[in-house]
Write an enzyme that holds these catalytic residues in place. Structure first.
Site, PDB file in Angstrom:
ATOM      1  N   ASP A  32       1.711   7.186  10.291  1.00  0.00           N
ATOM      2  CA  ASP A  32       1.715   7.480   8.852  1.00  0.00           C
ATOM      3  C   ASP A  32       3.072   8.036   8.487  1.00  0.00           C
ATOM      4  OD1 ASP A  32       0.867   8.379   6.135  1.00  0.00           O
ATOM      5  OD2 ASP A  32      -1.153   8.118   6.934  1.00  0.00           O
ATOM      6  N   ASN A  33       3.441   7.926   7.214  1.00  0.00           N
ATOM      7  CA  ASN A  33       4.669   8.569   6.735  1.00  0.00           C
ATOM      8  C   ASN A  33       4.369   9.580   5.628  1.00  0.00           C
ATOM      9  OD1 ASN A  33       4.019   6.793   4.688  1.00  0.00           O
ATOM     10  ND2 ASN A  33       6.111   6.045   4.373  1.00  0.00           N
ATOM     11  N   VAL A  58       5.740   1.868   7.889  1.00  0.00           N
ATOM     12  CA  VAL A  58       5.465   0.546   8.456  1.00  0.00           C
ATOM     13  C   VAL A  58       6.330  -0.560   7.860  1.00  0.00           C
ATOM     14  CG1 VAL A  58       3.080   1.113   9.083  1.00  0.00           C
ATOM     15  CG2 VAL A  58       3.566   0.066   6.842  1.00  0.00           C
ATOM     16  N   LYS A  92       5.701  -3.596  -0.810  1.00  0.00           N
ATOM     17  CA  LYS A  92       6.381  -3.666   0.483  1.00  0.00           C
ATOM     18  C   LYS A  92       5.435  -3.373   1.640  1.00  0.00           C
ATOM     19  CE  LYS A  92      10.534  -1.835   0.838  1.00  0.00           C
ATOM     20  NZ  LYS A  92      11.640  -0.857   0.677  1.00  0.00           N
ATOM     21  N   ASN A 100       5.503  -6.819   9.765  1.00  0.00           N
ATOM     22  CA  ASN A 100       5.920  -6.062  10.945  1.00  0.00           C
ATOM     23  C   ASN A 100       4.769  -5.873  11.931  1.00  0.00           C
ATOM     24  OD1 ASN A 100       8.573  -5.750  10.094  1.00  0.00           O
ATOM     25  ND2 ASN A 100       8.193  -3.776   9.110  1.00  0.00           N
ATOM     26  N   TYR A 146      -0.891  -3.982  -6.610  1.00  0.00           N
ATOM     27  CA  TYR A 146      -1.842  -3.711  -5.533  1.00  0.00           C
ATOM     28  C   TYR A 146      -2.650  -4.958  -5.195  1.00  0.00           C
ATOM     29  CZ  TYR A 146      -5.601  -1.374  -2.943  1.00  0.00           C
ATOM     30  OH  TYR A 146      -6.514  -1.000  -1.980  1.00  0.00           O
ATOM     31  N   LYS A 150      -2.368  -7.175  -1.572  1.00  0.00           N
ATOM     32  CA  LYS A 150      -3.497  -7.415  -0.679  1.00  0.00           C
ATOM     33  C   LYS A 150      -3.779  -8.903  -0.518  1.00  0.00           C
ATOM     34  CE  LYS A 150      -4.609  -3.190   0.441  1.00  0.00           C
ATOM     35  NZ  LYS A 150      -4.519  -2.738   1.851  1.00  0.00           N
ATOM     36  N   THR A 176     -15.352   3.107  -1.393  1.00  0.00           N
ATOM     37  CA  THR A 176     -15.822   3.941  -0.284  1.00  0.00           C
ATOM     38  C   THR A 176     -15.562   5.405  -0.622  1.00  0.00           C
ATOM     39  OG1 THR A 176     -15.314   2.154   1.269  1.00  0.00           O
ATOM     40  CG2 THR A 176     -15.631   4.337   2.199  1.00  0.00           C
TER      41      THR A 176
END
Length: 327
Positions: A32-33, A58, A92, A100, A146, A150, A176
């Protein structure tokens, strides 16, 4: 010991997935960042010898030493507040980030599961939504960054599967909820919970006739776990098919919290889906999965979690500093 890399590990779903795979005896690498994740979601894993955290974006090249059996790609801004503030980064993560990780999966001969979303269906013209429905998405609308991130993510994943023979899985996640959700992230459950706990009126957009279907996090994690270990490469809906209108749901929250607030109405956001209900026929058939936790039980657990937050957490607005990521 099997090794798994989980991106978005400090996020809501990612952190619960870390817990589940540690429980199943895996060596878990969490990446994670913290652009939208929170270190407190994984702080309880700090002294776990089978968990290793990697602070990394990522969208940058991923250099991972050693063997790897599985990858779960759950890194992505997922709430409207986030992806409207950082639209480029959202795109991105879905494109460069996914590329990646698929490259890493190919190099390591690892199986990779990509977290897609019900948002690929847009404002659907088919109800409930089945996996063979292509969707109704405004590519240049405010939600397009978004939705299209996806949709591209699914396309490149299937390309790596068919062209390179990478073992891929795609989960389409419907709404969720559960502990570790960010209180003020713009999504309906934390928004309603926060307003109720602060004694504010509950805000419903539009006339409240739009529907959502809410899946408790334990059920969602179970579905992801089964899909990863299955032999099915095409997208599968994982969500709770029990549909409710937003207005009725707001009334449920008022009853659950024991508050006396009223419901106020504001204009519906652009391209906000009017219906959202998964058809889980495939999940039942392929995975033997269906949700077990009913909404009353799950919402009680979630409300208890939000009640445990400090007063500072309850009253602060969402103010993530995205300056370093707006590129």
């Amino acid at each position: 010991m099997k090794k798994i890399l989980i991106t978005g590990a400090a996020g809501f779903l990612g952190s619960h997935l870390c817990d589940r795979f540690l429980k199943e005896g895996y060596k878990v690498f969490g990446m994670d960042n913290f652009i939208t994740g929170d270190s407190k979601n994984i702080s309880h894993l700090a002294n776990n010898p089978d968990f290793e955290f990697i602070d990394h974006d990522v969208t940058k090249y991923i250099d991972f030493e050693g063997d790897l059996d599985y990858i779960l790609h759950f890194a992505s801004p997922a709430s409207p507040i986030d992806y409207l503030k950082i639209p480029i980064q959202t795109l991105k993560v879905g494109s460069l980030g996914t590329h990646n990780l698929l490259g890493l999966a190919k190099a390591k001969k690892a199986r990779i599961l990509i977290a897609s979303t019900s948002e690929i269906y847009g404002d659907p013209l088919v109800h409930p939504q089945t996996e063979d429905y292509y969707g109704n998405v405004n590519t240049i609308g405010p939600r397009g960054v978004y939705d299209e991130a996806k949709r591209f993510q699914e396309s490149i994943t299937m390309a790596y599967h068919t062209f390179h023979g990478v073992e891929t899985r795609i989960v389409r996640i419907f709404n969720t909820y559960g502990p570790r959700m960010r209180l003020n992230d713009g999504r309906v459950i934390p928004a309603f919970m926060g307003q109720a706990l602060r004694g504010e009126d509950l805000t419903v957009f539009g006339d409240g006739s739009q529907t959502r279907s809410f899946c408790y996090v334990e059920d969602q994690v179970e579905g992801v776990y089964r899909l990863l270990l299955s032999d099915y490469a095409h997208p599968i809906n994982i969500g709770n098919p029990h549909e409710i209108t937003i207005k009725d749901f707001a009334e449920e929250i008022i009853k659950l919290t024991g508050t006396t607030q009223k419901i106020i109405y504001k204009d519906l956001p652009v391209n906000d889906p009017m219906q959202r209900q998964p058809d889980i026929t495939l999940a039942k058939k392929i995975l033997g999965w269906e949700p077990k936790v009913d909404r009353a039980e799950g919402m009680k657990i979630t409300f208890d979690y939000f009640k445990s937050l400090t007063e500072e957490e309850l009253y602060k607005s969402e103010h993530k500093d995205f300056t370093g990521f707006i590129k």
